[in-house]
Design a protein around this motif. Structure first.
Motif, PDB file in Angstrom:
ATOM      1  N   GLY A  20     -46.631  43.461  41.214  1.00 55.64           N
ATOM      2  CA  GLY A  20     -47.731  42.817  40.521  1.00 55.64           C
ATOM      3  C   GLY A  20     -47.264  41.784  39.534  1.00 55.64           C
ATOM      4  N   PRO A  21     -48.192  41.218  38.743  1.00 56.56           N
ATOM      5  CA  PRO A  21     -47.901  40.042  37.922  1.00 56.56           C
ATOM      6  C   PRO A  21     -47.291  40.327  36.556  1.00 56.56           C
ATOM      7  N   ILE A  22     -47.107  41.592  36.176  1.00 52.94           N
ATOM      8  CA  ILE A  22     -46.532  41.864  34.852  1.00 52.94           C
ATOM      9  C   ILE A  22     -45.033  41.609  34.904  1.00 52.94           C
ATOM     10  N   PRO A  23     -44.502  40.724  34.053  1.00 53.19           N
ATOM     11  CA  PRO A  23     -43.054  40.494  34.047  1.00 53.19           C
ATOM     12  C   PRO A  23     -42.289  41.809  33.859  1.00 53.19           C
ATOM     13  N   THR A  24     -41.122  41.907  34.464  1.00 53.99           N
ATOM     14  CA  THR A  24     -40.409  43.179  34.558  1.00 53.99           C
ATOM     15  C   THR A  24     -39.668  43.589  33.289  1.00 53.99           C
ATOM     16  N   VAL A  25     -39.879  42.927  32.174  1.00 53.56           N
ATOM     17  CA  VAL A  25     -39.344  43.412  30.899  1.00 53.56           C
ATOM     18  C   VAL A  25     -39.997  44.755  30.571  1.00 53.56           C
ATOM     19  N   GLY A  26     -39.188  45.754  30.261  1.00 52.71           N
ATOM     20  CA  GLY A  26     -39.727  47.064  29.928  1.00 52.71           C
ATOM     21  C   GLY A  26     -40.156  47.879  31.125  1.00 52.71           C
ATOM     22  N   ASP A  27     -39.909  47.375  32.318  1.00 55.02           N
ATOM     23  CA  ASP A  27     -40.291  48.093  33.536  1.00 55.02           C
ATOM     24  C   ASP A  27     -39.135  48.993  33.960  1.00 55.02           C
ATOM     25  N   PRO A  28     -39.302  50.318  33.923  1.00 58.21           N
ATOM     26  CA  PRO A  28     -38.205  51.203  34.307  1.00 58.21           C
ATOM     27  C   PRO A  28     -37.819  51.065  35.772  1.00 58.21           C
ATOM     28  N   GLU A  29     -38.637  50.355  36.538  1.00 61.14           N
ATOM     29  CA  GLU A  29     -38.354  50.159  37.952  1.00 61.14           C
ATOM     30  C   GLU A  29     -38.100  48.686  38.262  1.00 61.14           C
ATOM     31  N   GLY A  30     -37.548  47.969  37.286  1.00 54.69           N
ATOM     32  CA  GLY A  30     -37.304  46.553  37.499  1.00 54.69           C
ATOM     33  C   GLY A  30     -36.128  46.060  36.693  1.00 54.69           C
ATOM     34  N   ILE A  31     -35.734  44.837  36.975  1.00 55.07           N
ATOM     35  CA  ILE A  31     -34.695  44.155  36.210  1.00 55.07           C
ATOM     36  C   ILE A  31     -35.135  42.701  36.056  1.00 55.07           C
ATOM     37  N   TYR A  32     -35.385  42.285  34.836  1.00 56.45           N
ATOM     38  CA  TYR A  32     -35.855  40.934  34.567  1.00 56.45           C
ATOM     39  C   TYR A  32     -34.728  39.941  34.856  1.00 56.45           C
ATOM     40  N   PRO A  33     -35.039  38.745  35.430  1.00 58.52           N
ATOM     41  CA  PRO A  33     -36.345  38.167  35.725  1.00 58.52           C
ATOM     42  C   PRO A  33     -36.798  38.355  37.176  1.00 58.52           C
ATOM     43  N   TYR A  34     -36.234  39.359  37.852  1.00 61.10           N
ATOM     44  CA  TYR A  34     -36.591  39.584  39.251  1.00 61.10           C
ATOM     45  C   TYR A  34     -37.869  40.410  39.353  1.00 61.10           C
ATOM     46  N   GLU A  35     -38.669  40.120  40.368  1.00 58.80           N
ATOM     47  CA  GLU A  35     -39.868  40.920  40.578  1.00 58.80           C
ATOM     48  C   GLU A  35     -39.498  42.233  41.266  1.00 58.80           C
ATOM     49  N   SER A  36     -40.321  43.246  41.056  1.00 53.97           N
ATOM     50  CA  SER A  36     -40.130  44.536  41.704  1.00 53.97           C
ATOM     51  C   SER A  36     -41.119  44.676  42.853  1.00 53.97           C
ATOM     52  N   TYR A  37     -40.866  45.679  43.676  1.00 54.29           N
ATOM     53  CA  TYR A  37     -41.666  45.865  44.885  1.00 54.29           C
ATOM     54  C   TYR A  37     -42.222  47.276  44.951  1.00 54.29           C
ATOM     55  N   CYS A  38     -43.379  47.401  45.593  1.00 57.75           N
ATOM     56  CA  CYS A  38     -44.027  48.713  45.686  1.00 57.75           C
ATOM     57  C   CYS A  38     -44.191  49.204  47.111  1.00 57.75           C
ATOM     58  N   GLU A  39     -44.003  48.336  48.099  1.00 51.60           N
ATOM     59  CA  GLU A  39     -44.181  48.739  49.493  1.00 51.60           C
ATOM     60  C   GLU A  39     -43.282  47.903  50.398  1.00 51.60           C
ATOM     61  N   THR A  40     -42.872  48.509  51.507  1.00 46.39           N
ATOM     62  CA  THR A  40     -42.202  47.790  52.592  1.00 46.39           C
ATOM     63  C   THR A  40     -43.139  47.781  53.788  1.00 46.39           C
ATOM     64  N   SER A  41     -43.334  46.612  54.387  1.00 50.09           N
ATOM     65  CA  SER A  41     -44.272  46.521  55.512  1.00 50.09           C
ATOM     66  C   SER A  41     -43.793  47.381  56.674  1.00 50.09           C
ATOM     67  N   LYS A  42     -44.720  48.001  57.351  1.00 49.31           N
ATOM     68  CA  LYS A  42     -44.376  48.864  58.483  1.00 49.31           C
ATOM     69  C   LYS A  42     -44.002  48.047  59.716  1.00 49.31           C
ATOM     70  N   ARG A  43     -44.619  46.912  59.895  1.00 49.13           N
ATOM     71  CA  ARG A  43     -44.338  46.085  61.068  1.00 49.13           C
ATOM     72  C   ARG A  43     -43.514  44.865  60.658  1.00 49.13           C
ATOM     73  N   PRO A  44     -42.425  44.581  61.399  1.00 47.56           N
ATOM     74  CA  PRO A  44     -41.611  43.405  61.058  1.00 47.56           C
ATOM     75  C   PRO A  44     -42.170  42.125  61.660  1.00 47.56           C
ATOM     76  N   SER A  45     -41.752  41.017  61.111  1.00 46.99           N
ATOM     77  CA  SER A  45     -42.011  39.707  61.708  1.00 46.99           C
ATOM     78  C   SER A  45     -40.654  39.043  61.913  1.00 46.99           C
ATOM     79  N   PHE A  46     -40.650  37.829  62.412  1.00 43.57           N
ATOM     80  CA  PHE A  46     -39.396  37.128  62.643  1.00 43.57           C
ATOM     81  C   PHE A  46     -39.090  36.198  61.469  1.00 43.57           C
ATOM     82  N   LYS A  47     -37.816  36.156  61.118  1.00 46.39           N
ATOM     83  CA  LYS A  47     -37.366  35.241  60.065  1.00 46.39           C
ATOM     84  C   LYS A  47     -36.020  34.661  60.478  1.00 46.39           C
ATOM     85  N   ASN A  48     -35.856  33.381  60.206  1.00 46.67           N
ATOM     86  CA  ASN A  48     -34.635  32.683  60.594  1.00 46.67           C
ATOM     87  C   ASN A  48     -33.577  32.808  59.496  1.00 46.67           C
ATOM     88  N   PHE A  49     -32.367  33.206  59.872  1.00 47.39           N
ATOM     89  CA  PHE A  49     -31.261  33.369  58.931  1.00 47.39           C
ATOM     90  C   PHE A  49     -30.078  32.521  59.380  1.00 47.39           C
TER      91      PHE A  49
END
Length: 577
Positions: A20-49
């Motif tokens: 979500g949009p709350i910056p990860t300062v003070g988030d026990p499940e985050g490290i600022y300035p990176y965003e945290s995640y709450c779910e992994t999609s069940k179905r994959p899509s294609f991405k070029n690497f």
């Protein structure tokens, strides 16, 4: 002969849902300035690497700069075998502190365990110098502004991969760091562990010391659970894993004065094996052999201003078992460490606007000030860019209306990310938007334990849609729960407005609310009936189960498997907050 190739290919990739949009300062499940995640999609899509391969007559090594510079593959030509575990997709499994890691290959971590950019693009350079191919990958990290480069090299006649890792702190302040290289290999019941005798710190459902020669497992089938083993002393500096049914394995060696850290990580062949399946398309398990300049993951070192750290390690694929006491450290001629390139910040979707603003400031071109990011874009100003405070102040002075309000908000966020508490709250008080109230509530609770003011800030959100976002609902409910009984009716009012959403975090808060309201059996039923997404090194649901057991006086009953949390003893420097 030596050769290299650069190409791209599509991989199956599971996307991550931001918390979500709350910056990860003070988030026990985050490290600022990176965003945290709450779910992994069940179905994959294609991405070029993008990939870089380097090879000689013995090995072909594939490196992916779009996955944080990790080694994706080591193909052993003599045995015609892939040495490393291949998960078949990029399928992140959530873990603290950033809540996402991917299996397979060799990952280099800095400045925390499980690098925060393992799903991001980093810079790279490929160069042949004499009879050796070099690939350098790296960046300037966003948390502290330190620089890291991992160097992979292959000589014309090498039967091993040489890795050097360089860290540099160009800032004026010391910063904490840890670093590990994690190689994932396929595992079977007869997979053999070739590790040195010595004193080992065992991390399973308890933390204890064992003697490897006496108590350590020799094969995978001897292990019935997930566990980590850290060597505190070792009779030699080589170790590895060999798969007899595959006819291949991988060994590691380094100078113990540079790389004393030795670790084995396993899921075992019992109830925890399913955790290994979370990050692959097929139900196959793997083990990790790990090495690092620090002995275990409960320790962090400090890199002083202008200090450089360099360590060297070697990965040795083999088509036969090796006696680790007879493995010697290879002697190779490498370019001097001052020829190893250091990289700057990578322009990504989350950093682009800040790098553009920084450049406009340096060039004194106000007309090139970019539009500030939307408050919900999760594009927070990196604390590792030390100039950003004065840069954003400059943007504020030259902006008007909504843009000025956003720049003020981001200045407050940057202050908070850097730990300037009073400056952050002072600037937030001058910002009148709903999103400022949300972040203010988080900081008041985290920094000052002022839950009444925190709850008031979160209750002052004018937008009903914003107020119902799950992350904001969770933040509000945590603050209200700390006000004890007088907030129960308000908590129920809010939680009942989102009781149709299938969100793990909201379900946890509903269970907590039911417990506080005395509805223990309802809380138990909800916890037991929810199929939570698995997550490593997080124990919120386990603690809720413990509270339920306390209320029912049913101590000793293990948590149900559906809660999706491991049963490891809490150990390690994983959390930033």
């Amino acid at each position: 002969m030596l050769c290299h190739n650069e190409y791209s290919k599509y991989l199956l990739c599971h996307t991550l849902v931001p918390s979500g949009p709350i910056p990860t300062v003070g988030d026990p499940e985050g490290i600022y300035p990176y965003e945290s995640y709450c779910e992994t999609s069940k179905r994959p899509s294609f991405k070029n690497f993008r990939f870089i391969s380097i090879e000689n007559d013995y090995l072909r090594v594939e490196i992916c700069p779009d996955l944080g510079g990790k080694v994706h593959s080591i193909f052993h030509k003599r045995s015609q075998r892939e040495i490393l575990f291949q998960p078949g997709s990029i399928r992140p499994t959530r873990i603290l502190p950033r809540l996402a890691f991917i299996s397979g290959g060799i990952e280099t971590s800095f400045p925390i365990s499980h690098t925060p950019v393992q799903l991001e693009t980093v810079y790279y350079i490929v160069k042949q110098i004499a009879n050796r191919l070099y690939v350098w990958c790296g960046e300037q990290e966003l948390r502290y502004g330190m620089q890291w480069t991992v160097e992979y090299s292959l000589g014309e006649f090498d039967t091993f991969l040489t890795q050097r890792t360089l860290f540099f702190n160009p800032t004026s302040q010391p910063h904490p760091w840890m670093a590990w290289s994690n190689a994932a290999l396929p595992a079977y019941a007869d997979t053999q562990f070739h590790f040195p005798s010595g004193k080992v710190l065992y991390h399973g459902n308890e933390v204890k010391h064992i003697e490897w020669a006496k108590d350590g497992p020799r094969t995978m089938k001897e292990i019935d659970r997930m566990a980590g083993y850290f060597w505190e002393s070792a009779e030699c500096n080589a170790f590895g894993v060999f798969n007899p049914n595959q006819g291949c394995g991988l060994y590691h060696i380094a100078d113990p004065s540079e790389v004393p850290g030795i670790k084995l990580w396993v899921y075992g062949t019992g109830k925890h094996e399913k955790w290994a399946h979370l990050s692959a398309v097929e139900r196959r398990t793997y083990v990790e052999i790990q090495a690092g300049p620090i002995k275990d993951q409960s320790i962090m070192h400090s890199l002083q201003p202008n200090e450089r750290h360099l360590h060297t390690e070697f990965w040795i694929p083999s088509s036969q078992c090796l006696e680790i006491n007879k493995i010697t450290t290879p002697s190779v001629e490498l370019v001097s460490d001052n020829q190893i390139p250091l990289f700057e910040w990578v322009e990504r979707s989350k950093t682009r606007v800040w790098l553009q603003l920084l450049q406009a400031y340096r060039d004194n071109t106000p007309e090139r000030i970019p539009i500030p990011p939307e408050w919900h874009s999760n594009e927070w100003p990196p604390s590792g860019i030390g100039e950003l405070g004065e840069v954003i102040q400059w943007a504020i002075s030259l902006s008007k209306s909504e843009s000025q309000e956003l720049w003020k908000y981001y200045l407050a966020v940057w202050y908070a990310g850097c730990g300037y508490k009073d400056a952050a709250l002072s600037m937030l008080s001058k910002t009148h938007s709903d999103w400022a109230r949300v972040f203010e509530g988080r900081l008041l609770r985290y920094w000052y334990n002022d839950v009444e003011r925190a709850a008031k800030s979160l209750s002052n959100i004018k937008s009903h849609e914003m107020a119902l976002h799950p992350q904001i609902m969770i933040e509000r409910d945590i603050a209200l729960s700390l006000l004890k009984d007088k907030s129960l009716s308000e908590r129920g009012k809010w939680l009942n407005q989102v009781n149709s959403l299938q969100d793990d975090g909201l379900t946890e808060r509903m269970i907590s609310y039911l417990l506080d309201a005395g509805n223990v059996h309802e809380a138990k039923k909800l916890l037991e009936s929810t199929d939570f997404e698995p997550i490593h090194q997080r124990y919120v649901r386990t603690e809720l189960w413990g509270k339920i057991q306390d209320h029912l006086n049913q101590h000793g009953t293990p948590p149900p498997e559906n809660i999706g949390e491991d049963d490891l003893a809490q150990f390690g420097r994983y959390r930033s907050y």
